[in-house]
Design a protein around this motif. Structure first.
Motif, PDB file in Angstrom:
ATOM      1  N   UNK A  88       0.821  -1.215   0.000  1.00  0.00           N
ATOM      2  CA  UNK A  88       0.000   0.000   0.000  1.00  0.00           C
ATOM      3  C   UNK A  88       0.850   1.257   0.000  1.00  0.00           C
ATOM      4  N   UNK A  89       1.885   1.298   0.841  1.00  0.00           N
ATOM      5  CA  UNK A  89       2.686   2.516   0.960  1.00  0.00           C
ATOM      6  C   UNK A  89       3.672   2.655  -0.198  1.00  0.00           C
ATOM      7  N   UNK A  90       4.043   1.527  -0.824  1.00  0.00           N
ATOM      8  CA  UNK A  90       5.014   1.605  -1.907  1.00  0.00           C
ATOM      9  C   UNK A  90       4.345   1.884  -3.259  1.00  0.00           C
ATOM     10  N   UNK A  91       3.403   1.022  -3.674  1.00  0.00           N
ATOM     11  CA  UNK A  91       2.742   1.224  -4.961  1.00  0.00           C
ATOM     12  C   UNK A  91       1.272   1.608  -4.831  1.00  0.00           C
ATOM     13  N   UNK A  92       0.636   1.196  -3.728  1.00  0.00           N
ATOM     14  CA  UNK A  92      -0.762   1.563  -3.536  1.00  0.00           C
ATOM     15  C   UNK A  92      -0.941   3.068  -3.481  1.00  0.00           C
ATOM     16  N   UNK A  93       0.036   3.766  -2.902  1.00  0.00           N
ATOM     17  CA  UNK A  93      -0.084   5.221  -2.813  1.00  0.00           C
ATOM     18  C   UNK A  93       0.024   5.862  -4.191  1.00  0.00           C
ATOM     19  N   UNK A  94       0.738   5.199  -5.123  1.00  0.00           N
ATOM     20  CA  UNK A  94       0.768   5.684  -6.503  1.00  0.00           C
ATOM     21  C   UNK A  94      -0.601   5.534  -7.140  1.00  0.00           C
ATOM     22  N   UNK A  95      -1.286   4.401  -6.860  1.00  0.00           N
ATOM     23  CA  UNK A  95      -2.640   4.223  -7.376  1.00  0.00           C
ATOM     24  C   UNK A  95      -3.567   5.283  -6.803  1.00  0.00           C
ATOM     25  N   UNK A  96      -3.475   5.530  -5.516  1.00  0.00           N
ATOM     26  CA  UNK A  96      -4.311   6.552  -4.885  1.00  0.00           C
ATOM     27  C   UNK A  96      -4.068   7.910  -5.526  1.00  0.00           C
ATOM     28  N   UNK A  97      -2.800   8.269  -5.696  1.00  0.00           N
ATOM     29  CA  UNK A  97      -2.470   9.556  -6.291  1.00  0.00           C
ATOM     30  C   UNK A  97      -3.011   9.664  -7.716  1.00  0.00           C
ATOM     31  N   UNK A 124       2.157  18.837  -0.394  1.00  0.00           N
ATOM     32  CA  UNK A 124       0.743  18.999  -0.032  1.00  0.00           C
ATOM     33  C   UNK A 124      -0.121  17.930  -0.690  1.00  0.00           C
ATOM     34  N   UNK A 125       0.131  17.635  -1.967  1.00  0.00           N
ATOM     35  CA  UNK A 125      -0.657  16.593  -2.631  1.00  0.00           C
ATOM     36  C   UNK A 125      -0.329  15.221  -2.047  1.00  0.00           C
ATOM     37  N   UNK A 126       0.933  15.018  -1.661  1.00  0.00           N
ATOM     38  CA  UNK A 126       1.282  13.754  -1.021  1.00  0.00           C
ATOM     39  C   UNK A 126       0.583  13.621   0.334  1.00  0.00           C
ATOM     40  N   UNK A 127       0.449  14.706   1.065  1.00  0.00           N
ATOM     41  CA  UNK A 127      -0.272  14.700   2.333  1.00  0.00           C
ATOM     42  C   UNK A 127      -1.690  14.157   2.127  1.00  0.00           C
ATOM     43  N   UNK A 128      -2.348  14.601   1.054  1.00  0.00           N
ATOM     44  CA  UNK A 128      -3.702  14.130   0.769  1.00  0.00           C
ATOM     45  C   UNK A 128      -3.731  12.645   0.426  1.00  0.00           C
ATOM     46  N   UNK A 129      -2.710  12.173  -0.299  1.00  0.00           N
ATOM     47  CA  UNK A 129      -2.597  10.736  -0.564  1.00  0.00           C
ATOM     48  C   UNK A 129      -2.463   9.953   0.743  1.00  0.00           C
ATOM     49  N   UNK A 130      -1.629  10.466   1.625  1.00  0.00           N
ATOM     50  CA  UNK A 130      -1.344   9.760   2.876  1.00  0.00           C
ATOM     51  C   UNK A 130      -2.558   9.722   3.800  1.00  0.00           C
ATOM     52  N   UNK A 131      -3.407  10.752   3.741  1.00  0.00           N
ATOM     53  CA  UNK A 131      -4.649  10.708   4.505  1.00  0.00           C
ATOM     54  C   UNK A 131      -5.469   9.477   4.143  1.00  0.00           C
ATOM     55  N   UNK A 132      -5.510   9.159   2.853  1.00  0.00           N
ATOM     56  CA  UNK A 132      -6.282   7.999   2.407  1.00  0.00           C
ATOM     57  C   UNK A 132      -5.604   6.709   2.839  1.00  0.00           C
ATOM     58  N   UNK A 133      -4.283   6.641   2.734  1.00  0.00           N
ATOM     59  CA  UNK A 133      -3.550   5.460   3.207  1.00  0.00           C
ATOM     60  C   UNK A 133      -3.891   5.183   4.666  1.00  0.00           C
ATOM     61  N   UNK A 134      -3.862   6.213   5.488  1.00  0.00           N
ATOM     62  CA  UNK A 134      -4.151   6.033   6.916  1.00  0.00           C
ATOM     63  C   UNK A 134      -5.584   5.568   7.143  1.00  0.00           C
ATOM     64  N   UNK A 135      -6.538   6.103   6.356  1.00  0.00           N
ATOM     65  CA  UNK A 135      -7.932   5.686   6.499  1.00  0.00           C
ATOM     66  C   UNK A 135      -8.150   4.258   5.997  1.00  0.00           C
ATOM     67  N   UNK A 136      -7.426   3.870   4.958  1.00  0.00           N
ATOM     68  CA  UNK A 136      -7.512   2.494   4.461  1.00  0.00           C
ATOM     69  C   UNK A 136      -7.121   1.508   5.556  1.00  0.00           C
ATOM     70  N   UNK A 137      -6.007   1.779   6.208  1.00  0.00           N
ATOM     71  CA  UNK A 137      -5.532   0.898   7.277  1.00  0.00           C
ATOM     72  C   UNK A 137      -6.484   0.924   8.465  1.00  0.00           C
ATOM     73  N   UNK A 138      -6.947   2.111   8.837  1.00  0.00           N
ATOM     74  CA  UNK A 138      -7.874   2.236   9.969  1.00  0.00           C
ATOM     75  C   UNK A 138      -9.176   1.487   9.697  1.00  0.00           C
ATOM     76  N   UNK A 139      -9.697   1.598   8.472  1.00  0.00           N
ATOM     77  CA  UNK A 139     -10.940   0.912   8.133  1.00  0.00           C
ATOM     78  C   UNK A 139     -10.785  -0.596   8.301  1.00  0.00           C
ATOM     79  N   UNK A 140      -9.676  -1.143   7.832  1.00  0.00           N
ATOM     80  CA  UNK A 140      -9.441  -2.585   7.964  1.00  0.00           C
ATOM     81  C   UNK A 140      -9.347  -2.982   9.435  1.00  0.00           C
ATOM     82  N   UNK A 141      -8.584  -2.221  10.210  1.00  0.00           N
ATOM     83  CA  UNK A 141      -8.380  -2.550  11.623  1.00  0.00           C
ATOM     84  C   UNK A 141      -9.656  -2.428  12.444  1.00  0.00           C
ATOM     85  N   UNK A 142     -10.588  -1.616  11.983  1.00  0.00           N
ATOM     86  CA  UNK A 142     -11.858  -1.445  12.699  1.00  0.00           C
ATOM     87  C   UNK A 142     -12.956  -2.358  12.163  1.00  0.00           C
ATOM     88  N   UNK A 143     -12.563  -3.353  11.360  1.00  0.00           N
ATOM     89  CA  UNK A 143     -13.535  -4.338  10.896  1.00  0.00           C
ATOM     90  C   UNK A 143     -14.263  -3.955   9.636  1.00  0.00           C
TER      91      UNK A 143
END
Length: 343
Positions: free
Chosen positions: A171-180, A311-330
Motif C-alpha cells: 500500500x505505501x510503496x505502490x498503492x499510494x501511486x494508485x491513490x495519487x 501537499x498533494x502527497x499529504x492528501x494521498x497519505x490521509x487515504x492510506x491512513x484511512x484504508x488501514x484504519x478501516x481494515x483494523x476497525x472491521x
C-alpha cells in the motif's frame, strides 16, 4: 537552455539501474540519471551511496563528476537539484536534512515521501521556510494521456459510472501511486472502506483492497499480490466505465485501450463492444523524461511548483491512513474530512 547541477543519493534501480537493465533496443527512459542525460539540461556533479563499490561503478557508467563519501558532503555542496533514490523508509529523514542544510533549489524524491502526516507537515514547513521545491516522483501526473483522461472526466463528471483498478507491492510503496493517480483522474474521494489485504513478501508490507466513494460513483482498488508468492508480476491498471464507452490504462500505463458503446443485435440494447476495441500507446515510457523537464522548469524559475507537491502527497497519505484504519476497525466505512485536505 541553462545547465543545472545534479547530485544523486542512492544508486539502485530507480537511480540508474532500470536503464542499464533495458532489453536490447528497448525504447524509453526509466531512471533518474537516464532522464537527466536524455533531457540534456542537467550535469551530473555528485553521487553518494554507502555502498562505495556500487557508487564507483555508477559514476563510471554514467560519467558522474564526483563520488563523495558521505551524505554530509552532499549537504556541504550547492546543487540545483538533488535526487533521493534511497529505500522508502529513509526518504523523510534525508529530505529533512537536505532542507535544513539549504543545499539545493529542488529535491526530487521517490515515493513515498514519508510514512506519517506529521513528517509531511514538517517537510512542508521547512520547504516553505527555505524556499526549496520538493517534488515527489509520481510520474503519471506528467504524462499526456493521463492528463487527457483527467481533463475528460473534469469536463464530463456525470458520464463516469464506475472505476476499477489493480496494483501490487504494498500500500505505501505502490498503492499510494494508485491513490495519487485516482485523485488526479477523478478528484477527491469522500470516504473509504477496506475489505481485504494480502502480504507482499518482497515489499515487506501489506497490499490492501478497498473502495473509494466519490459523488455518483465508486472506485474499487484491488491487488494481484498473494501470500502464496514472494512476488508474482507487475500490474498497474485503471478501468474507467463511461456513459459512451470504456477507457482502460493497461500495461502499467504504457497503453490506453478504448472500447465504444454500440447497439446490440436487437433493438433497444446497447453494449460495450469489445470487438471494436482500439489500443494506443501512451507516453509513459518517457514520463520520467517529462518529470525531469518539469524539474528544469521549476528549478530555473520558468513556472511555479504546483505538481507532485508535499501537499498533494499529504492528501494521498490521509487515504492510506484511512484504508488501514478501516481494515483494523472491521471494514467500516470512514469519511475523509474536507478540512483535512492540503491545497
Amino acid at each position: 537552455m541553462n545547465s543545472l547541477s545534479v547530485a544523486i543519493i542512492g544508486t539502485g534501480n530507480i537511480a540508474g539501474g532500470y536503464d542499464e537493465k533495458k532489453l536490447t533496443g528497448e525504447e524509453g527512459v526509466y531512471s533518474h540519471v537516464g532522464s537527466y542525460q536524455s533531457h540534456g539540461g542537467f550535469r551530473l556533479n555528485a553521487v553518494y551511496d554507502p555502498d562505495r563499490q556500487r557508487a564507483a561503478a555508477f559514476c563510471e557508467r554514467w560519467k558522474v563528476a564526483e563520488n563523495v563519501e558521505s551524505l554530509l558532503e552532499i549537504q556541504r555542496m550547492q546543487h540545483d537539484v538533488i535526487s533521493v533514490c534511497t529505500p522508502d523508509g529513509t526518504h523523510a529523514g534525508i529530505v529533512r536534512e537536505l532542507l535544513q542544510a539549504g543545499c539545493c533549489k529542488t529535491i526530487f524524491v521517490e515515493k513515498p515521501l514519508a510514512a506519517t502526516t506529521d513528517e509531511v507537515e514538517e517537510i512542508i514547513q521547512l520547504a516553505q521556510e527555505r524556499g526549496i521545491n520538493v517534488v515527489i516522483n509520481f510520474q503519471r501526473r506528467n504524462e499526456a494521456t493521463h492528463r487527457e483522461l483527467s481533463e475528460l472526466i473534469a469536463a464530463r463528471p456525470d458520464d463516469l459510472l464506475s472505476v476499477s483498478s489493480h496494483y501490487m507491492k504494498g500500500l505505501r510503496h505502490m498503492g499510494i501511486t494508485m491513490i495519487d493517480t485516482l485523485i488526479m483522474l477523478c478528484g477527491r474521494p469522500l470516504s473509504v472502506q477496506t475489505y481485504n489485504r494480502a502480504f507482499n513478501r518482497e515489499a515487506d508490507e501489506y497490499s490492501y483492497e478497498f473502495i473509494l466513494y466519490f459523488t455518483g460513483f465508486t472506485a474499487s482498488v484491488k491487488t494481484v499480490d498473494s501470500e502464496r508468492f514472494d512476488y508474482n508480476y507487475h500490474l498497474f491498471e485503471i478501468d474507467l466505465l463511461l456513459a459512451d464507452g470504456r477507457k482502460t490504462l493497461v500495461d502499467i500505463s504504457q497503453a490506453l485501450r478504448e472500447v465504444p458503446v454500440t447497439p446490440y443485435a436487437y433493438s433497444g440494447v446497447k453494449v460495450i463492444n469489445e470487438r471494436q476495441a482500439v489500443i494506443r500507446d501512451t507516453g509513459y515510457k518517457f514520463s520520467m523524461q517529462d518529470a525531469v523537464a518539469y524539474l528544469h522548469e521549476v528549478t530555473s524559475g520558468q513556472k511555479p511548483h504546483a505538481t507532485n507537491t508535499p501537499q498533494s502527497f499529504y492528501n494521498d497519505l490521509l487515504i492510506v491512513e484511512k484504508v488501514i484504519e478501516s481494515y483494523e476497525r472491521g471494514s467500516v466505512k470512514l469519511d475523509l474530512e474536507p478540512q483535512s485536505w492540503k491545497k
